[in-house]
Enzyme design. Structure first.
Site, PDB file in Angstrom:
ATOM      1  CD  GLU A   1      -2.303  -7.350   3.236  1.00 30.76           C
ATOM      2  OE1 GLU A   1      -2.102  -6.072   2.997  1.00 30.76           O
ATOM      3  OE2 GLU A   1      -3.103  -7.622   4.159  1.00 30.76           O
TER       4      GLU A   1
ATOM      5  CD  GLU B   1       1.724  -5.447   5.730  1.00 29.97           C
ATOM      6  OE1 GLU B   1       2.584  -6.303   5.990  1.00 29.97           O
ATOM      7  OE2 GLU B   1       0.855  -5.242   4.893  1.00 29.97           O
TER       8      GLU B   1
ATOM      9  CB  ALA C   1      -0.795  -0.138   1.218  1.00 25.27           C
TER      10      ALA C   1
ATOM     11  N   GLY D   1       0.466  -4.920   0.837  1.00 23.31           N
ATOM     12  CA  GLY D   1      -0.738  -4.909   0.290  1.00 23.31           C
ATOM     13  C   GLY D   1      -0.617  -5.652  -1.254  1.00 23.31           C
TER      14      GLY D   1
HETATM   15  N1  COA Z   1       4.634   3.057  -0.795  1.00 20.57           N
HETATM   16  C1  COA Z   1       4.991   4.041  -1.196  1.00 20.57           C
HETATM   17  N2  COA Z   1       6.092   4.108  -1.815  1.00 20.57           N
HETATM   18  C2  COA Z   1       6.760   3.122  -2.054  1.00 20.57           C
HETATM   19  C3  COA Z   1       6.487   2.045  -1.572  1.00 20.57           C
HETATM   20  C4  COA Z   1       5.354   1.893  -0.855  1.00 20.57           C
HETATM   21  N3  COA Z   1       4.789   0.743  -0.277  1.00 20.57           N
HETATM   22  N4  COA Z   1       7.456   1.002  -2.056  1.00 20.57           N
HETATM   23  C5  COA Z   1       8.267   1.686  -2.624  1.00 20.57           C
HETATM   24  N5  COA Z   1       8.067   3.097  -2.748  1.00 20.57           N
HETATM   25  C6  COA Z   1       8.590   4.122  -3.584  1.00 20.57           C
HETATM   26  C7  COA Z   1       9.913   4.726  -2.704  1.00 20.57           C
HETATM   27  O1  COA Z   1       9.565   5.480  -1.911  1.00 20.57           O
HETATM   28  C8  COA Z   1      10.585   5.152  -3.838  1.00 20.57           C
HETATM   29  O2  COA Z   1      10.293   6.342  -4.144  1.00 20.57           O
HETATM   30  P1  COA Z   1      11.169   7.727  -4.784  1.00 20.57           P
HETATM   31  O3  COA Z   1      11.852   7.186  -5.759  1.00 20.57           O
HETATM   32  O4  COA Z   1      10.093   8.800  -5.061  1.00 20.57           O
HETATM   33  O5  COA Z   1      12.095   7.894  -3.407  1.00 20.57           O
HETATM   34  C9  COA Z   1      10.246   4.198  -5.173  1.00 20.57           C
HETATM   35  O6  COA Z   1       9.125   3.425  -4.984  1.00 20.57           O
HETATM   36  C10 COA Z   1      11.420   3.167  -5.310  1.00 20.57           C
HETATM   37  O7  COA Z   1      11.652   2.428  -4.117  1.00 20.57           O
HETATM   38  P2  COA Z   1      13.009   2.192  -3.369  1.00 20.57           P
HETATM   39  O8  COA Z   1      12.773   2.027  -1.943  1.00 20.57           O
HETATM   40  O9  COA Z   1      14.001   3.466  -3.761  1.00 20.57           O
HETATM   41  O10 COA Z   1      13.529   0.899  -4.112  1.00 20.57           O
HETATM   42  P3  COA Z   1      14.652  -0.104  -3.527  1.00 20.57           P
HETATM   43  O11 COA Z   1      15.142  -0.853  -4.673  1.00 20.57           O
HETATM   44  O12 COA Z   1      15.764   0.656  -2.877  1.00 20.57           O
HETATM   45  O13 COA Z   1      13.636  -1.157  -2.213  1.00 20.57           O
HETATM   46  C11 COA Z   1      11.778  -2.173  -1.554  1.00 20.57           C
HETATM   47  C12 COA Z   1      12.783  -1.839  -2.969  1.00 20.57           C
HETATM   48  C13 COA Z   1      10.594  -2.939  -2.217  1.00 20.57           C
HETATM   49  C14 COA Z   1      12.687  -3.093  -0.791  1.00 20.57           C
HETATM   50  C15 COA Z   1      11.404  -0.897  -0.926  1.00 20.57           C
HETATM   51  O14 COA Z   1      10.835  -0.092  -1.773  1.00 20.57           O
HETATM   52  C16 COA Z   1      10.600  -1.033   0.417  1.00 20.57           C
HETATM   53  O15 COA Z   1      10.827  -1.512   1.279  1.00 20.57           O
HETATM   54  N6  COA Z   1       9.189  -0.727  -0.031  1.00 20.57           N
HETATM   55  C17 COA Z   1       8.219  -0.717   1.067  1.00 20.57           C
HETATM   56  C18 COA Z   1       7.845  -2.045   1.426  1.00 20.57           C
HETATM   57  C19 COA Z   1       6.741  -2.204   2.318  1.00 20.57           C
HETATM   58  O16 COA Z   1       6.832  -1.776   3.700  1.00 20.57           O
HETATM   59  N7  COA Z   1       5.281  -2.479   2.042  1.00 20.57           N
HETATM   60  C20 COA Z   1       4.541  -2.693   2.982  1.00 20.57           C
HETATM   61  C21 COA Z   1       3.305  -1.298   2.906  1.00 20.57           C
HETATM   62  S1  COA Z   1       2.235  -1.491   4.239  1.00 20.57           S
END
Ligand code: COA
Length: 260
Positions: A115, A135, A66, A112
């Site tokens: 999910e 989460e 999400a 999400g």
């Molecule tokens: N919500 C909002 N933005 C998200 C996102 C999320 N769940 N997951 C990734 N993004 C965005 C990042 O903020 C980034 O945006 P920016 O370039 O404007 O800063 C972009 O997507 C790329 O992500 P980034 O984190 O730079 O890529 P990465 O390769 O370093 O890491 C992940 C990849 C998936 C490990 C990391 O993005 C992450 O941990 N995401 C969140 C996962 C999460 O906790 N999901 C559950 C949400 S309830």
């Protein structure tokens, strides 16, 4: 239909829905959830759509969760509303569709995202996919059905571990615990989805819809899935598809289901 966050492509009974916010790793914001709801609803009502394949754009992510930026400041009430609305509009909605939905997990499926994949009827994954429910690392719990569906799919103990550790598992691990049905190289993922879809399309869509209802009823509180099965089984006997399917078998020919 005009969408900004998703792409809909259709051919030969297959509808491919691609979540298209690659710069945000296809994170599910409010608009994307609304567009997905509208697209799934329209496809469910479209008699020509037999199978829906759901995937993410780019090579990195199915859906990375999400959209955290949208809910970081929410109150308790807003949090509750977010989960309830999302479950009704998208996650339960997809799970209860009578048109089969396959998730083609092409990279990260987190929070999400996992999910959503779990709400689909079954899942296939590319070999670079990574799945998890992180989460609790954000101080919250899965709110789009994850605490329920992960335990249903892989068992309570493994689900507890994944949720508590906020860890990610590889596609191969997901395969071995039954979270996904197949793992392929990334460039073969959609072709596998299409192959599975074409196998499904040979069968009676009326019977498939009944089977989805019966299987799902095992997971509805207070509902006896065996009783649903008896009802749905009986109802099949009144359908043209049943007449055609059994007649074609006895006549040693391929069926041509009127309901398809
Ligand atoms: N919500 C909002 N933005 C998200 C996102 C999320 N769940 N997951 C990734 N993004 C965005 C990042 O903020 C980034 O945006 P920016 O370039 O404007 O800063 C972009 O997507 C790329 O992500 P980034 O984190 O730079 O890529 P990465 O390769 O370093 O890491 C992940 C990849 C998936 C490990 C990391 O993005 C992450 O941990 N995401 C969140 C996962 C999460 O906790 N999901 C559950 C949400 S309830």
């Amino acid at each position: 239909m005009n969408f900004e966050n998703i792409i809909l492509e259709q051919h030969d009974g297959l509808a491919q829905l691609t979540i298209n916010r690659p710069k945000k790793l296809n994170a599910l914001n409010k608009d994307t959830i609304q567009e997905l709801h509208e697209a799934f609803k329209a496809l469910e009502d479209d008699a020509d759509t037999k199978v829906i394949l759901l995937t993410g754009s780019g090579e990195k992510a199915f859906v990375a969760g999400a959209d955290i930026s949208e809910f970081a400041h929410f109150s308790e009430e807003e949090g509750k509303h977010l989960a309830k609305q999302g479950q009704e509009k998208l996650f339960d909605f997809v799970s209860n569709l009578s048109t089969p939905v396959i998730a083609a997990v092409n990279g990260f499926a987190l929070g999400g995202g996992l999910e959503l994949a779990m709400a689909c009827h079954f899942r296939i994954a590319s070999d670079n996919a990574k799945m998890g429910l992180p989460e609790v690392s954000l101080g919250v719990i899965p709110g789009y059905g994850g605490t329920q569906r992960l335990a249903q799919l892989i068992g309570k103990g493994k689900a507890m571990e994944l949720i508590m550790t906020a860890g990610m598992i590889s596609a191969e691990e997901a395969l071995s615990c039954g979270l996904v049905n197949y793992v392929t190289p990334q460039d073969e993922l959609l072709a596998l989805g299409e192959k599975l879809a074409s196998k499904i399309m040979r069968n009676s869509s009326v019977a498939i819809a009944a089977a989805i209802r019966a299987v799902n009823d095992n997971y509805v509180d207070g509902v006896n899935g065996f009783e649903t099965e008896i009802e749905e089984f009986g109802a099949c006997f009144a359908t043209e598809d049943f007449k055609e399917g059994t007649t074609a078998f006895l006549e040693k020919r391929k069926p041509s289901f009127p309901g398809n």
